[in-house]
Design an enzyme around this catalytic site. Structure first.
Site, short mmCIF file in Angstrom:
data_model
loop_
_atom_site.label_atom_id
_atom_site.label_comp_id
_atom_site.label_asym_id
_atom_site.label_seq_id
_atom_site.Cartn_x
_atom_site.Cartn_y
_atom_site.Cartn_z
N GLY A 1 2.98 -1.14 4.29
CA GLY A 1 3.04 0.28 3.99
C GLY A 1 4.48 0.71 3.69
N GLY A 2 5.13 1.29 4.67
CA GLY A 2 6.46 1.87 4.50
C GLY A 2 7.46 1.00 3.76
CD GLU B 1 -2.90 5.32 6.87
OE1 GLU B 1 -2.91 5.38 5.63
OE2 GLU B 1 -1.96 4.80 7.52
CB SER C 1 5.53 -2.07 12.04
OG SER C 1 5.14 -0.75 12.37
CG ASN D 1 -1.71 1.23 1.40
OD1 ASN D 1 -1.76 2.07 0.50
ND2 ASN D 1 -2.37 1.38 2.55
CD1 TRP D 2 3.41 0.90 -2.79
CD2 TRP D 2 3.51 1.99 -4.75
NE1 TRP D 2 4.08 0.10 -3.69
CE2 TRP D 2 4.16 0.75 -4.91
CE3 TRP D 2 3.45 2.84 -5.86
CZ2 TRP D 2 4.74 0.34 -6.10
CZ3 TRP D 2 4.02 2.46 -7.05
CH2 TRP D 2 4.66 1.21 -7.17
CE LYS D 3 -0.11 3.12 4.84
NZ LYS D 3 0.00 3.21 6.30
CG HIS E 1 -5.74 1.82 5.23
ND1 HIS E 1 -5.30 2.70 6.19
CD2 HIS E 1 -4.73 0.93 5.05
CE1 HIS E 1 -4.07 2.37 6.55
NE2 HIS E 1 -3.70 1.30 5.88
N GLY F 1 2.84 2.13 10.88
CA GLY F 1 3.81 3.22 10.73
C GLY F 1 4.56 3.55 12.01
CD GLU G 1 -3.26 -2.45 7.36
OE1 GLU G 1 -2.18 -2.68 6.83
OE2 GLU G 1 -3.89 -1.40 7.18
P1 13P Z 1 3.25 0.25 7.70
O1 13P Z 1 3.73 -1.01 7.05
O2 13P Z 1 3.99 1.48 7.23
O3 13P Z 1 3.16 0.13 9.17
O4 13P Z 1 1.74 0.49 7.17
C1 13P Z 1 0.82 -0.54 7.27
C2 13P Z 1 -0.38 -0.18 6.50
O5 13P Z 1 -1.15 0.68 6.89
C3 13P Z 1 -0.63 -0.87 5.23
O6 13P Z 1 -1.90 -0.62 4.77
#
Ligand code: 13P
Length: 254
Positions: A237-238, A102, A216, A10-12, A100, A178, A172
């Protein structure tokens, strides 16, 4: 039941379309055919990069799958700034993330909205990746299981038995996103088991349902998550923004 692992990046809100091309290109050259045989690998770039990434995937005959991060639930209409599911389907998106944390947190998405999106994604021939997960306050209050169960029931309500086999659920925990503070694999597995049981109680057999852990995930911890019996992949994510790290995560067996 054998479930093919699914690892999605997920590149956000990162990467311009030019940076996205560079990233998918690098990932494509790092992954070998046998990696794709073992693991379904998905990238979810921002909307503005979808076309560019799709063109690369098609042009290079890549086995990387394309996903989007969100969509509206209507097929079209006067909804300024929104993206409709058929637009994503025409871009050959195979997956769309729905709900998600967020989006739930900053854009007011409720289980009811997530449910409408999941149905619209299916109706357009794509597969939703439905996200659930508790906050730190809920975890500390011992409400993780009841809250996640309620999210699963609300977000997946009314799906057919076939859709409940096809849908991907991403667990999640919000406090792990994050933060560099991942959940304990055995704790995550317990919640993923509950998700499977809850979905099963809604409509029949969910032995085929794939459940991802997210929060993470890094090359150094993915193996421990994948060793758990109810975890079938990861939503990253990251670490998905670095091709080398993401490729190492896809190759967690090595
Ligand atoms: P991180 O891997 O950066 O913690 O993010 C997880 C995430 O929200 C994937 O959708």
């Amino acid at each position: 039941m054998a479930r093919k692992p699914i690892i999605a990046g997920n590149w956000k809100m990162y990467k311009t379309h030019l940076e996205a091309i560079a990233l998918v290109q690098k990932l494509h050259y790092l992954l070998r055919p046998e990696d794709h045989d073992k693991v379904e690998t998905v990238v979810c770039p921002p909307f503005t990069a979808l076309r560019a990434v799709q063109t690369f995937i098609e042009g290079d005959n890549s086995s990387i799958e394309l996903g989007a991060q969100n969509c509206h639930w209507e097929n079209e209409g006067a909804y300024t700034g929104e993206i409709a599911p058929p637009m994503l389907a025409r871009l050959k998106c195979r997956y769309v993330i729905a709900g998600h944390s967020e989006r739930r947190q900053y854009f007011g998405e409720t289980d009811e909205i997530v449910n409408k999106k999941a149905k619209a994604i299916f109706a357009n021939g794509m597969t939703p990746i439905v996200c659930v997960g508790e906050s730190l306050e809920q975890r500390d209050a011992g409400e993780t299981e009841s809250f996640v169960e309620q999210q699963v029931r609300g977000s997946l309500a009314g799906l057919t038995a076939d859709q409940l086999k096809e849908v991907v659920v991403a667990y999640e925990p919000i406090w792990a996103i994050g933060t560099g503070r991942n959940a304990q694999p055995s704790d995550a597995n317990q919640v993923c088991g509950l998700i499977r049981k809850t979905a099963g109680s809604m409509k029949g057999d969910t032995g085929a349902l794939r459940i991802q852990y997210g929060g993470s995930v890094k090359p150094g911890n993915i193996k421990d998550f994948m060793a758990e019996d109810n975890i079938d992949g990861a939503l990253v994510g990251g670490a998905s923004l670095e091709a080398e790290d993401f490729a190492l995560i896809v190759r967690y067996r090595e």
